[in-house]
Design an enzyme around this catalytic site. Sequence first.
Site, PDB file in Angstrom:
ATOM      1  N   THR A 125      -7.719   3.003   2.849  1.00 56.01           N
ATOM      2  CA  THR A 125      -6.825   2.428   1.864  1.00 56.01           C
ATOM      3  C   THR A 125      -6.995   3.330   0.655  1.00 56.01           C
ATOM      4  OG1 THR A 125      -7.139   0.209   2.769  1.00 56.01           O
ATOM      5  CG2 THR A 125      -6.398   0.315   0.494  1.00 56.01           C
ATOM      6  N   SER A 150      -7.458  -8.070   1.482  1.00 52.88           N
ATOM      7  CA  SER A 150      -8.562  -8.024   0.531  1.00 52.88           C
ATOM      8  C   SER A 150      -8.274  -7.132  -0.669  1.00 52.88           C
ATOM      9  CB  SER A 150      -9.835  -7.544   1.229  1.00 52.88           C
ATOM     10  OG  SER A 150      -9.632  -6.270   1.797  1.00 52.88           O
TER      11      SER A 150
END
Length: 651
Positions: free
Chosen positions: A460, A519
């Site tokens: 990410t 998240s």
Amino acid sequence: MMYLSGGRQQKLRGRVRRTAWAGLLFLVFVFVWSTALAGGVGGVAATAHPLATEAANEMLSRGGNAVDAAVAAAFAIGVVEPDGSGIGGGGGMLVYLHDRRQTVYINYYPQAPQDPGSISFSARQERDTAKSALVPGTVAGLCQALRDYGTLPLSVVMAPAIRYAGEGFPVDPTLAGLLLDNMEAIAARPPLAEIFMSSGFPKMEGELLQQPELAHVLELVAAQGPDGFYKGETAARLVAGVTEGGGVMTLADLAAFQPTMSEPLRGTYRGVEVVTAPAPHSGATLLESLNMLEHVEFESKDHFTSSARDIHLMAEVFRRTYADRSQYLGDPRFMDVPADGLVAKAYAAERFAEINPYRAEPRANKDVPYGSPGKYENLAPASAAPTAAARQDRLRWDDDRDEDPGSARQADDPFDRWNRRKDGKSEKDVKESPAQGAAPKRETGEGRKIDDDDFDGGSTTHLSVIDADSNMVSLTQTLGNFFGSKTMVNGILLNNARVNFSTASPANLIGPNKRPRSSITPTLAFRDGRPLMSLGSPGAGRIIATVAQVMVNIIDFGMDVEAANQAPRFFCQKFDEHLFIESRVAAGVVDELKRQGHNVRVLGDMDLYFGGVQIAAFKEDGTGFVGSADKRRGGSASVLGVDILEPVPGD
């Protein structure tokens, strides 16, 4: 499928490692470009790649604001860091406009199609296929942010990304290592091999990587806006490619995609205002964690990792807040999320009172109960308690697999930088420290294999920007796993965000047009009403605990942003067997944690497992900017044109 001989693999790996120093300036880094605050030009941009930061600074030098810079960097990093994000993925963006005193959250995470149940799907077996792709959101989200809050034309803001895709850029050591790690998967997929391989081998550091098809799509978006992606030839090819690969996506699904604009969540930590991402992203878990941490009177005067007591209390906090996250966070468009209750100070006090200050209770992380935040607001709990079958399924499959689940196969590769390649250690060198009195972990097969989600990497990306007018942006975006679904259509790597839905958590079941829980936790902080900093991190489930620990470092221990970012970290949660900790923590502290009942696992001294935080902040006196990049991703910093080079951890 193409395989290399062991000797050829070792030769390639050696080439990547030997060139690490020579390519240091191409590593993940933060670049700080600063002028006087007056005058409307200047700022700070912290990203995971120098070319993305260059794109941000190009916009700032043109007089653009933080949104212009962030959007330029976000498009650019999807080109130069194709493993971690891109226009086939999605994310979330927190925007603060100083003159309006306004903060807004833009959720552009991938979304389920209208008919997701038309295909069967196995998260374990089909995560690397088109069946795992959801409707991408990056283009829609970035274009809307620019339209509503930027100042420069889309064509100008996208120019760097188009240039990098069309003209190419040199492969940096990080990307070279990832291409090697994913060699078999790339070689087995001709569209990926055409871009990422040369003469049958993964592109090496310094080789030019060009993406002409992607450049064409970016040009269409620059000229037509979102319609260049969600309609016309690009949309038709996306639908055809996903359908051919067994997935589900229609032209109507693409045309209907809209980012969600919402109020962010707000809280305080020891007097500092914290503004962060609402559900289904994980700002509520961050605020709940910080609220509980306010009840900790830190024993150590230096850093919490100097005290087993401090780590123990923080670990018990995270175990409880992650349990609540799994039970209650989901897409608020389809369910009632008890966000007010989760972030209530009184609820935090109740949850903290459950903690045994001397022992890990319950012993097994999976047995940590979720709480009842609904009584602190006029909302019923998000869902009924899971059935026995669902609870058993949860034990079989980690429910916190956001962004980038790891692969047990990677543990076999001693070079795999996203696992245990730290200080010359392979995964076999990682220390296993069972809690005293705990049964040893059962091993199966030939030697022990790590669990699927033990060592997922940083696939990410996060970037933080502040401009001269005190506007701030915190942005996190992703493809999911490294290289997403490993499905490339028309030069676009597609996400595998479908794996983020859960069959075990009723709050996070897949549904038509629904977004999965994630998240990602882009965050802003303010002190006495003044902007203080923008921060966030990649790292799947560790993101929340990582951001919390960095904030504790700054607020509780008075560290500057660089020291706070590089300080030792740990992680545990409801769905892990271990308390993971960096090897810089003293052996005596680790031994005491084991005596307290924690199943400790010691990782590298600056381990990528714990994220890659990017921080943009104001100097304490308010006269300029500071920035920091996490050295766990290998970094350097440039302030006012002065390069400060740091060695790559482990070299």
